[in-house]
Design a protein around this motif. Structure first.
Motif, short mmCIF file in Angstrom:
data_model
loop_
_atom_site.label_atom_id
_atom_site.label_comp_id
_atom_site.label_asym_id
_atom_site.label_seq_id
_atom_site.Cartn_x
_atom_site.Cartn_y
_atom_site.Cartn_z
N UNK A 60 0.84 -1.20 0.00
CA UNK A 60 0.00 0.00 0.00
C UNK A 60 0.88 1.25 0.00
N UNK A 61 0.81 2.07 1.02
CA UNK A 61 1.56 3.33 1.05
C UNK A 61 2.96 3.17 1.66
N UNK A 62 3.34 1.97 2.01
CA UNK A 62 4.61 1.72 2.67
C UNK A 62 5.59 1.01 1.74
N UNK A 63 6.86 1.44 1.83
CA UNK A 63 7.92 0.76 1.11
C UNK A 63 9.13 0.68 2.01
N UNK A 64 9.67 -0.53 2.17
CA UNK A 64 10.84 -0.76 3.00
C UNK A 64 12.03 -1.06 2.11
N UNK A 65 13.18 -0.47 2.47
CA UNK A 65 14.42 -0.69 1.72
C UNK A 65 15.53 -1.06 2.70
N UNK A 66 16.58 -1.71 2.17
CA UNK A 66 17.65 -2.19 3.04
C UNK A 66 19.01 -1.93 2.41
N UNK A 67 19.93 -1.39 3.23
CA UNK A 67 21.34 -1.29 2.86
C UNK A 67 22.12 -2.14 3.86
N UNK A 68 23.46 -2.09 3.76
CA UNK A 68 24.28 -2.89 4.66
C UNK A 68 24.29 -2.36 6.09
N UNK A 69 23.85 -1.10 6.27
CA UNK A 69 23.91 -0.51 7.60
C UNK A 69 22.56 -0.03 8.12
#
Lengths: 114, 116
Positions: A60-69
């Protein structure tokens, strides 16, 4: 020692005003990073799991992203019903083959004003 | 599916009293957990179980005992309650993906415990 730091502690937005929540983590190895939503007086509700840097998940209105830290939870055009505390947690790699629990951050308290 | 349920929802104890918190899950999950949540502290793991008949200590196990006699139930006991154990207690469960990855944990609604 595994650490999860979330910022800001609290965030007040107007309805429709997009923003991002941050989760910085320190672990010897990351097996998975989890985002939860918690409403007052309720248990945490699962939102996303991210396993590797560069991964993105949307709902929906949420987006999660990931880096190494760190990980970001982006909220696009939020509505008042998105008001809640958002929790970030990590599952370390060295879980001894067992099911060691998650290490949680303290959360970001999000308020969306109409 | 009811998911993860916890009883009771609220409880007030006097210092030195004992009680048991019950967690039940109907998702056939192998793993179960007990956390406590305190203001400004985040969720902290008390004990966990990887299967029926097995338990292990988490980050803050002192003053608590647990048992997992049936796969679907996980009990948390306080033998002699102290004011420092005033908190909200959450039970969670998860299944394990083959190959060592972990699934997300599903949480119950919580038990609010006050020790006076």
């Amino acid at each position: 020692e595994d650490q999860v730091t979330q910022s800001p502690e609290a965030l007040r937005l107007q309805e429709g005003e997009s923003s991002s929540l941050n989760c910085s983590y320190t672990v010897s190895g990351l097996r998975g990073l989890f985002w939860y939503r918690q409403d007052p007086g309720k248990g945490p509700e699962f939102l996303f799991t991210l396993y590797s840097a560069g991964e993105e998940k949307e709902k929906e209105r949420l987006k999660a992203t990931l880096t190494k830290k760190e990980s970001f939870l982006h909220i696009t055009a939020p509505k008042p019903e998105d008001s809640a505390t958002y929790l970030c947690a990590v599952q370390p790699m060295y879980s001894g083959g067992g099911a060691d629990g998650l290490t949680f951050g303290k959360g970001t308290h999000l308020i969306i004003q109409p | 599916n009811a998911g993860v349920t916890q009883t009771p929802k609220f409880r007030v104890l006097k210092t030195g009293q004992s009680m048991t918190l019950l967690c039940a899950q109907d998702m056939n999950h192998e793993y179960m957990y007990w956390y406590r949540q305190d203001p400004g502290m985040g969720l902290r793991l008390i004990h966990y179980s990887v299967g029926e008949g097995t338990t292990a200590k988490g980050e803050v196990p002192d003053g608590y005992n647990v048992s997992r006699l049936k796969k679907q139930n996980f009990l948390l006991g306080l033998e002699s309650a102290a004011p420092s154990q005033t908190s909200v207690y959450f039970c969670a469960s998860s299944r394990r993906l083959a190959g060592g990855s972990f699934y997300e944990q599903y949480f119950g609604p919580g038990t609010r415990l006050t020790v006076t």
